[in-house]
Design a protein around this motif. Structure first.
Motif, PDB file in Angstrom:
ATOM      1  N   VAL A 135      -6.572 -12.417 -13.887  1.00 26.91           N
ATOM      2  CA  VAL A 135      -6.453 -12.213 -12.439  1.00 26.91           C
ATOM      3  C   VAL A 135      -6.450 -10.724 -12.113  1.00 26.91           C
ATOM      4  O   VAL A 135      -7.188 -10.267 -11.236  1.00 26.91           O
ATOM      5  CB  VAL A 135      -5.187 -12.898 -11.890  1.00 26.91           C
ATOM      6  N   THR A 188      -9.402  -8.913  -9.877  1.00 24.40           N
ATOM      7  CA  THR A 188      -9.031  -8.387  -8.558  1.00 24.40           C
ATOM      8  C   THR A 188      -9.052  -6.863  -8.526  1.00 24.40           C
ATOM      9  O   THR A 188      -9.542  -6.266  -7.559  1.00 24.40           O
ATOM     10  CB  THR A 188      -7.648  -8.904  -8.101  1.00 24.40           C
ATOM     11  N   GLN A 189      -8.562  -6.226  -9.578  1.00 20.41           N
ATOM     12  CA  GLN A 189      -8.542  -4.764  -9.581  1.00 20.41           C
ATOM     13  C   GLN A 189      -9.931  -4.168  -9.781  1.00 20.41           C
ATOM     14  O   GLN A 189     -10.227  -3.096  -9.259  1.00 20.41           O
ATOM     15  CB  GLN A 189      -7.550  -4.253 -10.630  1.00 20.41           C
ATOM     16  N   VAL A 220     -12.654  -5.477  -8.561  1.00 21.94           N
ATOM     17  CA  VAL A 220     -13.252  -5.575  -7.225  1.00 21.94           C
ATOM     18  C   VAL A 220     -12.705  -4.465  -6.336  1.00 21.94           C
ATOM     19  O   VAL A 220     -13.460  -3.779  -5.633  1.00 21.94           O
ATOM     20  CB  VAL A 220     -13.017  -6.976  -6.615  1.00 21.94           C
ATOM     21  N   GLN A 221     -11.405  -4.241  -6.383  1.00 27.27           N
ATOM     22  CA  GLN A 221     -10.793  -3.169  -5.581  1.00 27.27           C
ATOM     23  C   GLN A 221     -11.344  -1.801  -5.974  1.00 27.27           C
ATOM     24  O   GLN A 221     -11.472  -0.913  -5.128  1.00 27.27           O
ATOM     25  CB  GLN A 221      -9.272  -3.189  -5.738  1.00 27.27           C
ATOM     26  N   VAL A 268     -10.361 -17.340  -8.987  1.00 22.17           N
ATOM     27  CA  VAL A 268     -10.104 -15.931  -8.674  1.00 22.17           C
ATOM     28  C   VAL A 268     -11.423 -15.218  -8.397  1.00 22.17           C
ATOM     29  O   VAL A 268     -11.536 -14.436  -7.448  1.00 22.17           O
ATOM     30  CB  VAL A 268      -9.331 -15.232  -9.814  1.00 22.17           C
ATOM     31  N   GLU A 305     -12.561 -16.245  -4.952  1.00 24.68           N
ATOM     32  CA  GLU A 305     -11.739 -15.634  -3.902  1.00 24.68           C
ATOM     33  C   GLU A 305     -12.076 -14.168  -3.679  1.00 24.68           C
ATOM     34  O   GLU A 305     -11.971 -13.662  -2.569  1.00 24.68           O
ATOM     35  CB  GLU A 305     -10.258 -15.782  -4.243  1.00 24.68           C
ATOM     36  N   THR A 306     -12.487 -13.479  -4.741  1.00 26.39           N
ATOM     37  CA  THR A 306     -12.782 -12.044  -4.644  1.00 26.39           C
ATOM     38  C   THR A 306     -14.261 -11.750  -4.439  1.00 26.39           C
ATOM     39  O   THR A 306     -14.641 -10.596  -4.239  1.00 26.39           O
ATOM     40  CB  THR A 306     -12.312 -11.304  -5.908  1.00 26.39           C
TER      41      THR A 306
END
Length: 150
Positions: free
Chosen positions: A68, A72-73, A75-76, A108, A111-112
């Motif tokens: 996760v 997520t990171q 993508v950020q 995940v 979602e991203t």
């Protein structure tokens, strides 16, 4: 029994993972092929220090949190603006259901907005690898358009 399972979920540690992204360079093409997600602690602690906090009973939770955090990171950090893949190491010995674990990862990614075909999973090099788990994991990843590397 169900109450006990809920308590176990509530007691899972939050490893507060931060990821560093190491480029994997393709010398033939002269560009970054992928970024390997490397686990770091909340204060920049190196992977060895983070892994030292992982107990046998928390390895699954750690593995899932790494997936996760990596997605997520990344993508950020802007990986979607590139064509690079994301390489994530995982613990093959904690997988009990390769398809269920992969579905959680896919959720995940969805979602991203991270394309599953750009996810590469590598077996953690210090773990013993069970042949049937390897086959199940590779099959699950292929079905979901993710890549598995050794």
């Amino acid at each position: 029994m169900q109450t006990q399972a809920l308590q176990m979920i509530d007691e899972e540690p939050d490893f507060q993972l931060h990821m560093a992204f190491q480029p994997i360079w393709d010398a033939r093409l002269g560009e970054v092929y992928a970024y390997e997600a490397l686990a770091r602690g909340p204060n920049g602690e190196m992977a060895a220090e983070v892994l030292a906090q992982v107990r046998p009973e928390t390895r699954y939770s750690f593995d899932q949190q790494c997936r996760v955090a990596a997605i997520t990171q990344a993508v950020q950090a802007g990986i979607l603006k590139t064509s690079a893949r994301l390489a994530i190491n995982f613990f093959p010995d904690v997988i009990t259901d390769a398809f269920a674990d992969s579905e959680r990862t896919m959720q995940v990614a969805k979602e991203t907005g991270f394309p599953p075909e750009r996810l590469m999973f590598g077996f953690a090099e210090h773990d013993r690898i069970d042949a049937s788990r390897v086959a199940d994991t590779i099959a699950a990843h292929r079905k979901m358009h993710m890549q598995t590397v050794f």
